[in-house]
Design an enzyme around this catalytic site. Structure first.
Site, PDB file in Angstrom:
ATOM      1  N   PHE A  98     -11.358  -7.608  13.738  1.00  0.00           N
ATOM      2  CA  PHE A  98     -10.272  -8.032  12.854  1.00  0.00           C
ATOM      3  C   PHE A  98      -9.981  -6.958  11.813  1.00  0.00           C
ATOM      4  CE2 PHE A  98      -8.944 -10.314   8.926  1.00  0.00           C
ATOM      5  CZ  PHE A  98      -7.704 -10.745   9.383  1.00  0.00           C
ATOM      6  N   GLN A  99      -8.721  -6.591  11.699  1.00  0.00           N
ATOM      7  CA  GLN A  99      -8.236  -5.572  10.758  1.00  0.00           C
ATOM      8  C   GLN A  99      -8.943  -4.224  10.963  1.00  0.00           C
ATOM      9  OE1 GLN A  99      -8.194  -7.235   6.718  1.00  0.00           O
ATOM     10  NE2 GLN A  99      -6.107  -7.966   7.081  1.00  0.00           N
ATOM     11  N   GLU A 148       0.808  -1.223   0.000  1.00  0.00           N
ATOM     12  CA  GLU A 148       0.000   0.000   0.000  1.00  0.00           C
ATOM     13  C   GLU A 148       0.842   1.275   0.000  1.00  0.00           C
ATOM     14  OE1 GLU A 148      -2.545  -3.289   1.767  1.00  0.00           O
ATOM     15  OE2 GLU A 148      -0.478  -2.584   2.039  1.00  0.00           O
ATOM     16  N   LYS A 175     -17.715  -1.205   5.816  1.00  0.00           N
ATOM     17  CA  LYS A 175     -18.155  -2.226   4.856  1.00  0.00           C
ATOM     18  C   LYS A 175     -19.675  -2.234   4.693  1.00  0.00           C
ATOM     19  CE  LYS A 175     -17.179  -7.012   3.518  1.00  0.00           C
ATOM     20  NZ  LYS A 175     -16.446  -8.253   3.884  1.00  0.00           N
ATOM     21  N   MET A 213      24.227   9.351   1.875  1.00  0.00           N
ATOM     22  CA  MET A 213      24.086  10.596   2.621  1.00  0.00           C
ATOM     23  C   MET A 213      24.339  10.376   4.104  1.00  0.00           C
ATOM     24  SD  MET A 213      23.698  13.751   1.896  1.00  0.00           S
ATOM     25  CE  MET A 213      22.751  14.029   0.404  1.00  0.00           C
TER      26      MET A 213
END
Length: 589
Positions: free
Chosen positions: A114-115, A52, A164, A485
Site C-alpha cells: 500500500f502506497q 505535495e 518506515k 500564451m
C-alpha cells in the site's frame, strides 16, 4: 558527540545541524515516525501544505529568495509522485532542495505494498542525486551529504528515501563534525576557474569592438557577492549587459548599461546586440532554446566565452571558443583583478560606435504598447504595480504564461533573489506556493505573485496554507479569461483556432478569496487601478486581486519559433486612442 537515536530523530537532528529553520510537508502513514519526532521539538517549523507539489514550489521560493537549501517532507507513493513536478522544476532551474520521502518498510519493498512506488527509480532523472537508506547507521551521513550536494557546484534537488522501519530503528547519529567534511566520493565540483583561461578571456575582452555580457541564473546562485562582481566588471569594461529570465536582478534594471532581458520575449536591443556582437561573454547561463532561437543562426559572427560551474553545460547546445569551468562569482572576481592589472579603465572610446548602434535599437521602444482608457492593458497593470511598490522590500513570484513575460519585461529589478519564476520547466501553478515559501523566509517583506487566471488555479488550494500561517501574500491575477500564451501561439501558428485555450467557467476570485479566509479585490477600470492596488498592498493578510485585462493582447516583442534574433515581431504603435507609452511609462506620442 555520537549518540544513539531513532532514524526519525536523526532526520530532525540532521535538519537542525544543517541550519534548517523551516520545512514544507504533508504527512502520511509511512512518514508518521518523522512527524512524531517533529512534534516533539521546536527548532524546525513545519509548514503544512495542501498538496505535495505545493510543498516543492514553496521550498523553491524559500531557497531562491534566501540562497539556503529548501526542504520538503512527504510520504510514500502518491506523496512522492506528487512532488516530482517540483523536483524537475528545481533541477531545470538549479534550485537547491532536499526532499525527504518516506517509504514502506524494507521488507515490503517490491511487493506492491500500500502506497509503495519506486521513488528512487522515478526520481533518478529529475534529481541531482537520490538515495534509498536501508541501514539506519547510514542515515546521518546521507542527510549531511544530501545538503552538501544540493547546495554545491550547480545547485539542484536531492532526494532521500527512508523506509518506515529505518525511521523506527535505533542507531548511531554522527554530527557534521564527527563525519568530517561532507563529500560524496565522486563529487568534486570545480569552483575557482583556470587562471590562464580567465586571463585569455580578459585579453579577448580588451580587443573586442562589439562585446556583450550574457548573464544567467548562475550568477544569482553564486550569491549576492557575484552580483556585485558583475556590476563592478560591467563598470570597469563599459560593456552592455543582458540576461536570461532566471538572471534578472543580478544587474540593476535602472543601469544605463542594462539592455533588458534576452530571448524569445526579450528586448529588441538585447537580441540585436546578441546577433551582431563580435564577443559574447556568457556567465552562468546555459544557452537554452528560449535564448538561442535557431541554433545555426544564433549570434553567427561572435567569439564565445562560456563561464559555468557545470562542465556538462559547456558545448552542450552551442559551440564555445573559450570555456571556463568555475563559480561565476569567483571567475568574475579574477576577471576584475586581471583587468585592473592590464588597464583599470573602461573601453569607452573603442566601443562608442557599438553603443551608438545599441541606442539606435533602443529607439524602437520594443516594450512599448498601445494603452487604453477603457480597458486595463496587462503591461500597464504591471507598470502601475511596480510604481506602487517602489521603495519597499518586494519579492515577486510568477505563474507561467504571458503574465510571466510581461512581469519580466515591465517590472525592473535592482537586486538579486527578488525574482522567483519557473524558467526551464515552465510550471503552471508555481507562483502561489512559491510566494508562500518566500513569505515564510521574509515575513516582513511584500511578496506578490503575478499570476494568470488559468495558471493560478493549478495550486489555488495553497491559499489555505497562507491563511493558516498568517502569510500576507498578494496574488495579482492578470485575468484575460484565456490561456494567453497558448492563445497567442494559436493566433500565430494555427489560424486562430482556439482549441481549448479559454475557460467558459471561471471562479469568482473575490468570493474564492473570502471562502479561504482572505480578501478579494476586483478591478476592470484603468482609472480605478491605482486605488485598487493600494487597497491590496494595505491589507494585512492574503489577497486575491482579480485584474480584468484586455483579452486578446499579445506578448511582444517576440522571436517566432525557428527564427533568428534579427527577425523579431515588434509591437505596432499606430494608435487611435491617444497615449502610447514605453516600457518606463513615458508617453511617446
Amino acid at each position: 558527540m555520537a549518540e544513539q537515536m531513532t532514524g526519525a530523530e536523526m532526520v530532525i537532528q540532521a535538519l537542525v545541524d544543517n541550519g534548517v529553520e523551516h520545512i514544507f510537508g504533508y504527512p502520511g502513514g509511512a512518514a508518521l515516525p518523522i512527524y512524531d519526532a517533529m512534534f516533539q521539538q521546536d527548532k524546525v517549523q513545519h509548514i503544512l501544505v495542501r498538496h505535495e507539489q505545493g510543498a516543492t514550489h514553496m521550498a523553491e521560493g524559500y531557497a531562491r529568495s534566501t540562497g539556503k537549501v529548501g526542504v520538503v517532507l512527504v510520504t510514500s507513493g502518491p506523496g512522492a509522485t506528487n512532488a516530482v513536478t517540483g523536483l524537475t522544476d528545481a533541477l531545470m532551474d538549479s534550485v537547491p532542495l532536499v526532499c525527504i520521502t518516506a517509504q514502506v518498510p524494507t521488507t515490503l519493498i517490491g511487493s506492491d505494498a500500500f502506497q509503495e512506488c519506486d521513488t528512487v527509480g522515478i526520481t533518478r532523472s529529475c534529481t541531482k542525486h537520490n538515495y534509498l537508506v536501508k541501514n539506519v547507521n547510514d542515515l546521518s551521513r546521507v542527510m549531511h551529504e544530501a545538503f552538501h550536494i544540493a547546495n554545491s557546484g550547480r545547485p539542484g534537488p536531492v532526494l532521500v528515501d527512508i523506509p518506515k522501519d529505518v525511521q523506527f530503528a535505533l542507531g548511531t547519529y554522527l554530527g557534521i563534525d564527527e563525519i568530517g567534511p561532507s563529500r560524496h566520493k565522486s563529487y568534486h565540483p570545480a569552483t575557482a576557474g583556470d587562471s590562464k583561461a580567465i586571463e585569455a578571456a580578459v585579453d579577448m575582452m580588451l580587443k573586442a569592438e562589439r562585446p556583450i555580457f550574457y548573464t544567467g541564473g548562475g550568477i544569482i546562485n553564486s550569491g549576492p557577492e557575484a552580483s556585485e562582481k558583475l556590476r563592478e566588471l560591467a563598470e570597469l569594461t563599459g560593456f552592455p549587459v543582458t540576461s536570461t529570465l532566471m538572471g534578472l536582478g543580478a544587474f540593476p534594471g535602472s543601469n544605463p548599461q542594462w539592455m533588458g532581458m534576452l530571448g524569445m520575449h526579450g528586448t529588441y536591443e538585447a537580441n540585436m546586440a546578441m546577433h551582431d556582437c563580435d564577443l559574447m561573454i556568457n556567465i552562468g547561463a546555459r544557452f537554452d532554446d528560449r535564448i538561442t532561437g535557431r541554433i545555426d543562426a544564433f549570434s553567427p559572427g561572435s567569439t564565445r566565452i562560456h563561464v559555468d560551474i557545470d562542465p556538462s553545460s559547456i558545448g552542450k547546445n552551442v559551440r564555445t571558443d573559450l570555456a571556463i569551468v568555475g563559480d561565476s562569482g569567483l571567475v568574475m572576481e579574477e576577471m576584475v583583478r586581471i583587468w585592473r592589472t592590464k588597464t583599470n579603465q573602461p573601453r569607452t572610446e573603442a566601443i562608442a560606435p557599438w553603443w551608438e548602434q545599441i541606442e539606435g535599437w533602443r529607439s524602437k521602444h520594443s516594450l512599448g504598447f498601445k494603452n487604453s482608457t477603457t480597458t486595463i492593458k496587462p503591461q500597464h497593470a504591471i507598470q502601475r504595480l511596480y510604481q506602487a511598490t517602489r521603495g519597499r522590500e518586494v519579492y515577486i513570484t510568477t505563474e507561467v504564461g504571458q503574465h510571466q513575460m510581461w512581469a519580466a519585461q515591465h517590472f525592473p529589478f535592482e537586486m538579486p533573489n527578488r525574482w522567483m519564476t519557473s524558467g526551464g520547466l515552465g510550471t503552471m501553478g508555481y507562483g502561489l506556493p512559491a510566494a508562500v515559501g518566500v513569505q515564510v523566509a521574509h515575513p516582513d517583506a511584500l511578496v506578490i505573485d503575478i499570476a494568470g487566471e488559468a495558471s493560478v488555479q493549478m495550486t489555488m488550494q495553497e491559499m489555505s496554507t497562507a491563511v493558516q500561517y498568517g502569510l500576507p501574500i498578494k496574488v495579482f491575477i492578470l485575468n484575460n479569461e484565456r490561456m494567453g500564451m497558448v492563445r497567442q501561439w494559436q493566433d500565430l501558428l494555427h489560424g486562430g483556432r482556439y482549441a481549448h485555450s479559454y475557460s467558459e467557467s471561471l471562479p469568482d476570485f473575490v468570493k474564492l478569496a473570502e471562502a479561504y479566509g482572505g480578501k478579494g479585490i476586483r478591478c476592470s477600470d484603468p482609472a480605478l487601478l491605482d486605488a485598487a492596488i493600494e487597497e491590496m498592498l494595505d491589507y494585512d493578510g492574503p489577497v486575491l486581486f482579480d485584474c480584468l485585462v484586455e483579452k486578446h493582447e499579445n506578448c511582444l516583442p517576440m522571436i517566432p519559433s525557428g527564427k533568428p534574433h534579427n527577425e523579431m515581431i515588434l509591437p505596432d504603435f499606430e494608435d487611435d486612442i491617444g497615449a502610447v507609452i514605453d516600457e518606463k511609462g513615458r508617453q511617446l506620442v
